[in-house]
Design a protein around this motif. Sequence first.
Motif, PDB file in Angstrom:
ATOM      1  N   ASN A   1       3.965  -1.636   1.142  1.00 22.49           N
ATOM      2  CA  ASN A   1       4.042  -1.210   0.182  1.00 22.49           C
ATOM      3  C   ASN A   1       5.739  -0.744   0.171  1.00 22.49           C
ATOM      4  N   GLU A   2       6.483  -0.718   1.418  1.00 24.57           N
ATOM      5  CA  GLU A   2       7.999  -0.107   1.298  1.00 24.57           C
ATOM      6  C   GLU A   2       8.195  -0.790   1.121  1.00 24.57           C
TER       7      GLU A   2
ATOM      8  N   GLN B   1       8.450  -1.177  -2.490  1.00 25.04           N
ATOM      9  CA  GLN B   1       8.950  -0.081  -3.110  1.00 25.04           C
ATOM     10  C   GLN B   1      11.736  -0.892  -3.267  1.00 25.04           C
TER      11      GLN B   1
ATOM     12  N   CYS C   1       2.928  -8.231  -1.290  1.00 26.13           N
ATOM     13  CA  CYS C   1       1.902  -8.865  -2.063  1.00 26.13           C
ATOM     14  C   CYS C   1       0.591  -9.393  -1.279  1.00 26.13           C
TER      15      CYS C   1
ATOM     16  N   LEU D   1      -1.135  -6.607   0.702  1.00 22.03           N
ATOM     17  CA  LEU D   1      -1.395  -5.269   0.436  1.00 22.03           C
ATOM     18  C   LEU D   1      -2.681  -6.139  -0.896  1.00 22.03           C
TER      19      LEU D   1
ATOM     20  N   TYR E   1      -6.877  -0.027   1.427  1.00 22.41           N
ATOM     21  CA  TYR E   1      -5.997  -0.086   0.314  1.00 22.41           C
ATOM     22  C   TYR E   1      -7.071  -0.482  -0.606  1.00 22.41           C
TER      23      TYR E   1
ATOM     24  N   ASP F   1      -5.584  -0.288  -5.189  1.00 20.73           N
ATOM     25  CA  ASP F   1      -4.514  -0.694  -5.777  1.00 20.73           C
ATOM     26  C   ASP F   1      -5.083  -0.255  -7.573  1.00 20.73           C
TER      27      ASP F   1
ATOM     28  N   ILE G   1      -0.591   1.854  -4.924  1.00 21.64           N
ATOM     29  CA  ILE G   1      -2.346   1.602  -3.563  1.00 21.64           C
ATOM     30  C   ILE G   1      -1.939   3.248  -3.656  1.00 21.64           C
TER      31      ILE G   1
ATOM     32  N   LYS H   1      -4.447   4.567  -0.340  1.00 20.48           N
ATOM     33  CA  LYS H   1      -5.105   3.546   1.144  1.00 20.48           C
ATOM     34  C   LYS H   1      -5.484   4.640   2.168  1.00 20.48           C
TER      35      LYS H   1
END
Length: 577
Positions: free
Chosen positions: A188-189, A192, A216, A219, A449, A451, A456, A458
């Motif tokens: 996720n980080e 970002q 991707c 996740l 997870y 979306d 996202i 969790k």
Amino acid sequence: MATAVEPLLQKCSTLAQIKQFQAHLITTGIFQFQPSPRAKFLEVCSTSSAAASLLYAVEIFRHIASPVTNDWNAIIRGLAQSHQPADAVAFYRQGLRMLTCKPDALTCSFTLKACARALACNEAIQIHSQVIRFGFIADILLQTTLLDVYAKSGYLDNARKLFDEMSNRDVTCWNAMIAGLAQGNQPNEALQLFTRMRDLGFKPNEITVLGALSACAQLGVVREGENIYNYIKNQNLEKNEQVCNVVIDMFGKCGYVTKAYQVFNSMKCTKTLITWNTMIMVLATNGESLEALQLFNQMSKGGFRPDNVSYLAALCACNHAGMVENGVELFEKMTKDGSVVPNIKHYGTMVDLLGRSGRLQEAYNVIDSIPIKPDIILWQTLLGACKTYGNVEMAEKASRKLVEMGSSSDGDFVLLSNIYAAKHRWKDVGIVRETMKNKEVKKVPGFSYIDVDGVIHKFVNGDKSHLDMEEIYGKIEEIMGRIMEYGYVADTGYVLHDIGLEEKENALSYHSEKLAVAFGLIRMSSEIRVNKNLRICGDCHEVMKLVSKAYDREIIVRDRTRFHRFKQGLCSCKDYW
């Protein structure tokens, strides 16, 4: 003269020719009295593909009366590129102790590259402090290399701190940080940071998109993956075969087999064996086993000779579909072929294939007779099969082997505990739990997870931290009541502890994937996609089937080993996983 040395040296393809060229340098006095050509000679010699040339370069260095920094750098560079990069770090230390050479920015850069390859983070931390002391910290190349070491070694806090402190960043810095986050279980980080990079006007290249696509895939966020794929097409990056392979893998891990196949069929670059293997594995993990085997055969007819990975992907296809005889036949073909030697993963897949089908003794015999030393995973696989079929005797055998091998995985203890719990052997459950406590083994928490509109969410087992948790728990109660009308009865055999029936049912109700699906039912009107870090338990599997029927919604769960597509009360795995 240094520039003349390199092209002539490049023509030397053997160590004998390198020595002959060195003799010329010595007789002309260049080697002794002109440090620049000598350093270039050492550099080319140490990085040459000629057999034993690196060892020869090191030996030459040891006989130089007064080596200069460039001589030292040449050897460190060669060692850093070798099969033993840690030797470069040792050579750097020796040079510092001898005080014959003064390190420069290149010295530190080559040594840090060796640290990155050897994952020698402690040594990198020491060199980091030396870089500051030597006054080289402003060098962007050094900063990037140091960042790469921290990221690859999993020291993400160090990497992020260094990244944030950098006054000047180029694309390479961003790439190292994004890849490090993606590989370090912070996808996720990573995404970002990828977004921030583009917002600041940096242009992602092939390396950047590889890290972002990996995030991707972890996740399961196909929307972001599609956006990156569109960028790849717009920037003409799809001519890069590695990029196309990772796009195929990303779509596959997000559960979009058709999209993966579209990329596979429309590639603008040449398909390699890796491309075929990637597509076969995508089909296998998504339950398209027959298609995977068809593609495997098509690949062979197309002139590609299957390698270890090809056979592993095909065996996985058999494994996920319970095609035991096909798998056994394929494994025998591989072993008779002679060009491919089975490795531990092939044996592991066969143990899993036989174990899942209840042929536990045959699975045990495979482990007992393989020509290489069995690893921990083989015995863990057998232990998992024992849980499925409730075979206590075989489970205890596997458990003893794991203890002998020094395994301290929480999964080993939990599986054995669950097997005992299913047989109501609570005393044995207590012994296992006490052993876990004494060995300070902690159970890895399950998390999932989902979306929703690009955000996202969790969930962990028994989670109560989500802002909408009251509504989610209310939805769980509604779900449980509704699926009971379809005959649902909680399978409390999946709860470890010796507690009351009602408490067990409550513990099962709040598994992370159930919470994620409940949230999906509240917030989404289309199919629900959930990623789980562990293998889905039998009770959750049954619940997902019934929810898909009761709510007329397709639910896709990607667990640690495969995809489960739930639709109208059925699962794509046909209850075999």
